[in-house]
Design an enzyme around this catalytic site. Structure first.
Site, mmCIF file in Angstrom:
data_model
loop_
_atom_site.group_PDB
_atom_site.id
_atom_site.type_symbol
_atom_site.label_atom_id
_atom_site.label_comp_id
_atom_site.label_asym_id
_atom_site.label_seq_id
_atom_site.Cartn_x
_atom_site.Cartn_y
_atom_site.Cartn_z
ATOM 1 C CG ASP A 11 32.620 42.626 31.911
ATOM 2 O OD1 ASP A 11 33.313 43.655 32.005
ATOM 3 O OD2 ASP A 11 32.502 41.793 32.823
ATOM 4 C CG ASP A 13 38.652 42.184 34.606
ATOM 5 O OD1 ASP A 13 39.163 41.850 33.516
ATOM 6 O OD2 ASP A 13 39.150 43.039 35.358
ATOM 7 C CB CYS A 95 35.705 53.281 31.647
ATOM 8 S SG CYS A 95 35.529 54.527 32.956
ATOM 9 C CG HIS A 97 37.586 57.825 34.420
ATOM 10 N ND1 HIS A 97 37.087 57.677 33.137
ATOM 11 C CD2 HIS A 97 38.541 58.796 34.353
ATOM 12 C CE1 HIS A 97 37.691 58.522 32.324
ATOM 13 N NE2 HIS A 97 38.590 59.207 33.032
ATOM 14 C CB CYS A 103 34.156 59.407 33.826
ATOM 15 S SG CYS A 103 33.844 57.615 33.890
ATOM 16 C CB CYS A 105 33.828 56.629 29.346
ATOM 17 S SG CYS A 105 35.166 56.899 30.530
ATOM 18 C CG ASP A 132 30.764 39.519 35.662
ATOM 19 O OD1 ASP A 132 31.081 40.446 34.880
ATOM 20 O OD2 ASP A 132 31.266 39.385 36.792
#
EC number: 3.1.3.15
Length: 357
Positions: A11, A13, A95, A97, A103, A105, A132
């Site tokens: 990941d 952020d 992604c 969206h 969606c 994804c 996280d």
């Protein structure tokens, strides 16, 4: 199908960079801040053979609420920093969206990683998702790989590196045929506490020599057709032990790979070993009697022949002397001492110019 690889799906952020607590968007350069120890940790994980793939949800990216240009400036700066320090992401999956868009994804759905799963690229035993949020752990569950929840205080990057690079070198093999029922457990990073029961006392003693001089722990139990002879018991034990040793070694990263020994006791026992991934045996020893204890001397060669097949090693082994007991014991001791050198971890590099063993 591509070769399966150790991949970390990471990941962005809140894991690689600090996530702003108010708007949750890193949309300006002054909001870009790396998580503690992320760069040295990613470098160590790369050295350990992991490929890095970034997987991130960016709500409304490309819309008026999150213009593409606002995202690009800090994101590109982050990527430039990583690259300048030697951190290479093999892929960046985004992604754009909102959750309401429903969606396919958005994490934890599999749309972003679909190509990896369907292309046979993922080593499911060794790969992991690092993030996280609970959605990262749910993604891991959906991918059928491990999930690691990052937290700078309780599971920071240094903790993650330790967790992923210091796995115990342990393997268990169960082998059942019409002739034998064998259970083997090896721990390459523990010594002592060997428990060996094959039904052949002298053979038990020889196997203990390998483990003791090899510097690893061995637990082995065999129920074989000894009412016929010792052939199947010795052969199948060697096959199971070789398989267990090979599985415990894993990708062999950091091991010595090679080993050699010379004289032992009054016998001249010589052993040279290469954990090459290619089975080959050169054996030179002769015996004056058909048995030592309850072990047929002809089975000594056959033991090492079978062991090299499943361990997938190149082995040159010889001994000469006047006492068959001592000759056999010197062969097993020499192999154990040589194996100790070859399996000792000396760093993180893979000891092969081919990139695989």
């Amino acid at each position: 199908m591509s070769k399966q690889q150790k991949i970390l799906f990471i990941d962005r952020d809140g894991t690689l960079i600090v996530e702003p607590p108010v708007d949750f968007q890193v949309d300006r350069l002054d909001k870009l801040k790396l998580e503690p120890y992320v760069i040295p940790s990613l470098l160590k994980l790369q050295e350990a053979g992991y490929r890095l793939v970034m997987v991130t949800n960016q709500d409304g990216l490309g819309t008026s609420s999150y213009p593409q240009a606002d995202f690009d400036a800090p994101h590109n700066m982050m990527m430039d920093i990583f690259e300048s320090q030697g951190v290479k992401f093999n892929d960046v999956l985004i992604c754009p969206h909102f959750e309401r868009d429903n969606c396919s994804c958005r994490k934890p759905k599999l749309g972003l990683v679909k190509e990896y799963l369907q292309g046979g690229k993922v080593d499911f035993k060794s790969s992991a998702v690092i993030g996280d949020r609970m959605t990262d752990l749910q993604l891991a569950e959906n991918m059928a790989i491990r999930g690691i929840q990052y937290h700078p205080q309780t599971m920071g990057w240094l903790d993650i590196v330790k967790d992923l690079t210091t796995k115990p070198r342990v393997a268990q093999v169960v082998r059942k045929t019409k002739e034998t029922d064998i259970q083997v457990l090896v721990n390459l990073d523990q010594t002592g506490g060997n428990q060996i029961e094959t039904g052949l006392g002298f053979f038990d003693h020889m196997l203990d020599q390998i483990a003791t001089h090899g510097g690893f722990q061995l637990q082995l139990k065999v129920v074989g057709d000894l009412h016929i002879d010792d052939h199947h018991t010795v052969e199948d034990t060697a096959l199971a032990l070789g398989q267990a040793l090979r599985e415990a070694l894993g990708d062999k990263r950091g091991i010595g790979r090679f080993g050699f020994t010379l004289p032992m006791d009054e016998c001249l026992a010589q052993c040279a070993l290469d954990l090459s991934g290619r089975p080959y045996l050169k054996f030179d020893a002769s015996f004056s009697r058909p048995q030592v204890g309850d072990l047929s001397t002809e089975m000594v060669y056959h033991f090492f022949r079978s062991l090299t097949d499943t361990l997938a090693c190149t082995l040159h082994l010889s001994s000469s002397g006047d006492n068959d007991h001592h000759i056999i014991e010197s062969l097993f001791k020499a192999f154990g001492r040589t194996l100790r050198q070859a399996i000792t971890v000396q760093g993180n590099d893979l000891p092969s110019s081919k990139g695989v063993l």
